[in-house]
Design an enzyme around this catalytic site. Sequence first.
Site, PDB file in Angstrom:
ATOM      1  N   SER A 101       0.786  -1.240   0.059  1.00 24.78           N
ATOM      2  CA  SER A 101      -0.042  -0.060   0.035  1.00 24.78           C
ATOM      3  C   SER A 101       0.725   1.248  -0.062  1.00 24.78           C
ATOM      4  O   SER A 101       1.667   1.328  -0.775  1.00 24.78           O
ATOM      5  CB  SER A 101      -0.989  -0.143   1.300  1.00 24.78           C
ATOM      6  N   ASP A 235      -9.670  -6.497  -3.704  1.00 25.17           N
ATOM      7  CA  ASP A 235      -9.006  -5.086  -3.044  1.00 25.17           C
ATOM      8  C   ASP A 235     -10.014  -4.074  -3.207  1.00 25.17           C
ATOM      9  O   ASP A 235     -10.475  -3.574  -4.211  1.00 25.17           O
ATOM     10  CB  ASP A 235      -7.680  -4.998  -3.735  1.00 25.17           C
ATOM     11  N   HIS A 263      -7.159  -6.213   0.417  1.00 19.45           N
ATOM     12  CA  HIS A 263      -5.985  -5.438   0.573  1.00 19.45           C
ATOM     13  C   HIS A 263      -4.857  -5.875   1.164  1.00 19.45           C
ATOM     14  O   HIS A 263      -3.749  -5.166   1.013  1.00 19.45           O
ATOM     15  CB  HIS A 263      -6.724  -3.939   1.105  1.00 19.45           C
TER      16      HIS A 263
END
Length: 327
Positions: A101, A235, A263
């Site tokens: 991320s 996600d 995610h």
Amino acid sequence: MPRPSSPRVRHVTVHGHRRAYVRMGSGPVVLLLHGLGCDHTTWAPVMESLARTHTVIAPDLLGHGASDKPRADYSVGGYANGMRDLLTVLGVDSATVVGHSFGGGVAMQFAYQYPERTERLVLVGSGGLGPEVTPAIRAITTPGFHQVMGVLSAPVLRHATTATMRLLARSGVRHLRDLDEVADIYDSFKDPRTRVAIRHVVRAVVDWRGQVITMADRAYLTEAMPMCVIWGADDLVIPVAHASNASALAPSARVEIVPNAGHFPHKDHPQRFVRIVRDFIRTTEPSHHDRERWRELLEAGGVVPHQAEAGEKPKAPVRALRRAAGA
């Protein structure tokens, strides 16, 4: 899924700020960079397994976890500098850098700034591959976030909300699977210093239109660096379509879409994640920085013709790659 027993957290002071990190195993170094609002524990399901064959270093980024939360530089470049200096203090010259991320954006920046210290790049549900991002992250940039979150993180409300999130995460509904990690992030907001730090981080990388950071303008610099992109098929934070952007920006990158994962694919399917990372490292050679080639690429601002292997396809112009990622 219960987390394995936590490894010992160590601390080192760099530039006057105390930084927390975990170090496990032996062998070639793998640097694990967590996402926004998380800390090294997000890697708990995979650290022990990776440490059987590698030295695993998982820091808490500045402003996160057990690291200091000063008034400081929370830009992506600042974090990349911090990781360089942390590795230097720990006696590590180079590493395979894995970023999840926001940590993926830091990993990209690290690779751009310090290619001689980056052996490989692994991006996991990474930022920097397109503008789209969940509205929940964009909300952090709005005026009043600090004050509103101060109210929402009051003990009774916080405990009730996080308990509900964790219960929903165990419900079996696939779109709710990430709520246990969201609950940990929400719980961390009880610390006003954390809220301030996270706000500074988000404002450096996101505006009202979405993500600001992008690898599109410098993707050509990674031509000689092995890259793997891992994404959860479900996600909801950063769209899985961004994995296709990665393919356009770095045609030689290995792309792995993990089914039935959100995610945090390293949490949803830790064994598969470790297999992917370990196989990627085993089947690729560490990048060796060529200063002269790097200079040629920078001067040309894109792909420079070179002696290609027989049958090698020419790479797309850099402007076309930028369009592919919406830059």
